[in-house]
Design a protein around this motif. Sequence first.
Motif, PDB file in Angstrom:
ATOM      1  N   VAL A 199       9.667  10.054   8.468  1.00 50.90           N
ATOM      2  CA  VAL A 199       9.038  12.170   8.299  1.00 50.90           C
ATOM      3  C   VAL A 199       9.620  12.906   6.922  1.00 50.90           C
ATOM      4  O   VAL A 199       9.798  13.979   6.453  1.00 50.90           O
ATOM      5  N   ASP A 200      10.871  12.573   6.546  1.00 52.52           N
ATOM      6  CA  ASP A 200      11.558  12.180   5.637  1.00 52.52           C
ATOM      7  C   ASP A 200      11.112  11.791   4.062  1.00 52.52           C
ATOM      8  O   ASP A 200      11.477  12.732   2.967  1.00 52.52           O
ATOM      9  N   LYS A 201       9.873  11.961   4.466  1.00 56.12           N
ATOM     10  CA  LYS A 201       9.188  11.098   2.829  1.00 56.12           C
ATOM     11  C   LYS A 201       8.041  11.775   2.913  1.00 56.12           C
ATOM     12  O   LYS A 201       7.196  11.678   3.953  1.00 56.12           O
ATOM     13  N   THR A 202       7.563  12.112   1.907  1.00 50.16           N
ATOM     14  CA  THR A 202       6.441  12.610   1.387  1.00 50.16           C
ATOM     15  C   THR A 202       5.174  11.151   1.700  1.00 50.16           C
ATOM     16  O   THR A 202       3.416  11.285   1.333  1.00 50.16           O
ATOM     17  N   GLU A 203       5.439   9.801   0.839  1.00 52.80           N
ATOM     18  CA  GLU A 203       5.049   8.700   0.946  1.00 52.80           C
ATOM     19  C   GLU A 203       5.899   8.026   0.659  1.00 52.80           C
ATOM     20  O   GLU A 203       6.955   7.691   0.599  1.00 52.80           O
ATOM     21  N   PHE A 204       5.497   7.038   2.000  1.00 58.37           N
ATOM     22  CA  PHE A 204       5.744   5.268   1.669  1.00 58.37           C
ATOM     23  C   PHE A 204       5.520   4.117   1.443  1.00 58.37           C
ATOM     24  O   PHE A 204       3.632   4.078   0.997  1.00 58.37           O
ATOM     25  N   LEU A 237       0.672  -1.079  -0.154  1.00 62.22           N
ATOM     26  CA  LEU A 237      -0.300  -0.456   0.677  1.00 62.22           C
ATOM     27  C   LEU A 237       1.129   1.109  -0.080  1.00 62.22           C
ATOM     28  O   LEU A 237       1.969   1.067   0.842  1.00 62.22           O
ATOM     29  N   LYS A 238       1.260   2.362  -1.344  1.00 63.72           N
ATOM     30  CA  LYS A 238       1.398   3.102  -0.526  1.00 63.72           C
ATOM     31  C   LYS A 238       0.232   4.129   0.306  1.00 63.72           C
ATOM     32  O   LYS A 238      -0.483   4.635  -0.012  1.00 63.72           O
ATOM     33  N   ILE A 239       1.819   4.648   0.887  1.00 64.40           N
ATOM     34  CA  ILE A 239       0.719   5.680   1.942  1.00 64.40           C
ATOM     35  C   ILE A 239       1.886   7.078   2.063  1.00 64.40           C
ATOM     36  O   ILE A 239       3.046   7.443   1.837  1.00 64.40           O
ATOM     37  N   ARG A 240       0.312   7.909   1.848  1.00 66.72           N
ATOM     38  CA  ARG A 240       0.704   9.400   2.024  1.00 66.72           C
ATOM     39  C   ARG A 240       1.527   9.606   3.486  1.00 66.72           C
ATOM     40  O   ARG A 240       0.705   9.531   4.026  1.00 66.72           O
ATOM     41  N   ASN A 241       2.519  10.756   3.166  1.00 71.32           N
ATOM     42  CA  ASN A 241       2.619  11.123   4.866  1.00 71.32           C
ATOM     43  C   ASN A 241       2.113  12.381   5.177  1.00 71.32           C
ATOM     44  O   ASN A 241       2.326  12.655   4.162  1.00 71.32           O
ATOM     45  N   ASN A 242       1.068  12.866   6.192  1.00 68.35           N
ATOM     46  CA  ASN A 242       0.602  13.774   6.091  1.00 68.35           C
ATOM     47  C   ASN A 242       1.210  15.263   6.846  1.00 68.35           C
ATOM     48  O   ASN A 242       0.879  15.639   7.839  1.00 68.35           O
ATOM     49  N   ASN A 274       3.745  10.408  14.040  1.00 64.30           N
ATOM     50  CA  ASN A 274       4.433   9.589  14.409  1.00 64.30           C
ATOM     51  C   ASN A 274       4.548   8.470  13.694  1.00 64.30           C
ATOM     52  O   ASN A 274       5.618   7.719  12.721  1.00 64.30           O
ATOM     53  N   ASN A 275       3.672   7.820  14.253  1.00 68.71           N
ATOM     54  CA  ASN A 275       3.101   6.528  14.231  1.00 68.71           C
ATOM     55  C   ASN A 275       1.762   6.022  13.853  1.00 68.71           C
ATOM     56  O   ASN A 275       1.082   6.748  13.536  1.00 68.71           O
ATOM     57  N   ALA A 276       0.878   4.755  13.110  1.00 66.40           N
ATOM     58  CA  ALA A 276      -0.122   4.386  12.882  1.00 66.40           C
ATOM     59  C   ALA A 276      -0.098   3.070  13.107  1.00 66.40           C
ATOM     60  O   ALA A 276       0.525   2.610  13.249  1.00 66.40           O
ATOM     61  N   ARG A 277      -1.525   3.008  12.646  1.00 66.05           N
ATOM     62  CA  ARG A 277      -1.195   0.809  12.412  1.00 66.05           C
ATOM     63  C   ARG A 277      -2.502   0.907  11.436  1.00 66.05           C
ATOM     64  O   ARG A 277      -3.382   1.834  11.515  1.00 66.05           O
ATOM     65  N   LEU A 278      -2.233  -0.268  10.406  1.00 66.42           N
ATOM     66  CA  LEU A 278      -2.848  -0.223   9.637  1.00 66.42           C
ATOM     67  C   LEU A 278      -4.760  -1.314   9.962  1.00 66.42           C
ATOM     68  O   LEU A 278      -4.258  -1.977  10.839  1.00 66.42           O
ATOM     69  N   ILE A 279      -5.956  -1.371  10.069  1.00 74.45           N
ATOM     70  CA  ILE A 279      -6.905  -1.322  10.172  1.00 74.45           C
ATOM     71  C   ILE A 279      -7.520  -2.077   8.547  1.00 74.45           C
ATOM     72  O   ILE A 279      -7.854  -1.087   8.354  1.00 74.45           O
ATOM     73  N   GLY A 280      -7.706  -3.534   8.578  1.00 74.77           N
ATOM     74  CA  GLY A 280      -8.402  -3.737   6.975  1.00 74.77           C
ATOM     75  C   GLY A 280      -9.816  -4.803   7.204  1.00 74.77           C
ATOM     76  O   GLY A 280      -9.252  -5.705   8.316  1.00 74.77           O
ATOM     77  N   MET A 281     -10.176  -4.381   6.317  1.00 75.49           N
ATOM     78  CA  MET A 281     -11.300  -5.271   6.388  1.00 75.49           C
ATOM     79  C   MET A 281     -11.602  -6.160   5.037  1.00 75.49           C
ATOM     80  O   MET A 281     -11.822  -5.523   3.724  1.00 75.49           O
ATOM     81  N   ILE A 282     -11.579  -7.099   5.094  1.00 78.63           N
ATOM     82  CA  ILE A 282     -11.987  -8.033   3.793  1.00 78.63           C
ATOM     83  C   ILE A 282     -13.427  -8.346   3.452  1.00 78.63           C
ATOM     84  O   ILE A 282     -14.522  -8.509   4.796  1.00 78.63           O
ATOM     85  N   ASN A 283     -14.015  -7.926   2.905  1.00 78.41           N
ATOM     86  CA  ASN A 283     -15.270  -7.985   1.973  1.00 78.41           C
ATOM     87  C   ASN A 283     -15.583  -8.793   0.532  1.00 78.41           C
ATOM     88  O   ASN A 283     -14.938  -8.597   0.140  1.00 78.41           O
TER      89      ASN A 283
END
Length: 84
Positions: free
Chosen positions: A46-51, A9-14, A18-27
């Motif tokens: 912190v040094d990237k706009t996307e990762f 998944l490509k995540i954009r940094n806002n 500083n940290n997070a967790r991903l929650i995924g629902m499968i349908n």
Amino acid sequence: VDEPINLVLKIRNNNRINNARLIGMINFEDDSRVGLFFTEEFNIPVDKTEFDLVVKINNHNLAQGRYYFDFNIQYYGIIVWHNN
């Protein structure tokens, strides 16, 4: 077939967290929810706009078929309260 599901998944940094967790629902294709997963907490560079966030889902027990995912990012803010 219970082969692992690998997602990138490509995540954009806002720049607000500083940290997070991903929650995924499968349908299933008929919109019925058949699964839910949480990742471990991950650091946001912190040094990237996307990762890229690599997620591997083991032991999902899904039958062959057509599925789609819903994703949420969860984060916790820390509030320091001073009472003078």
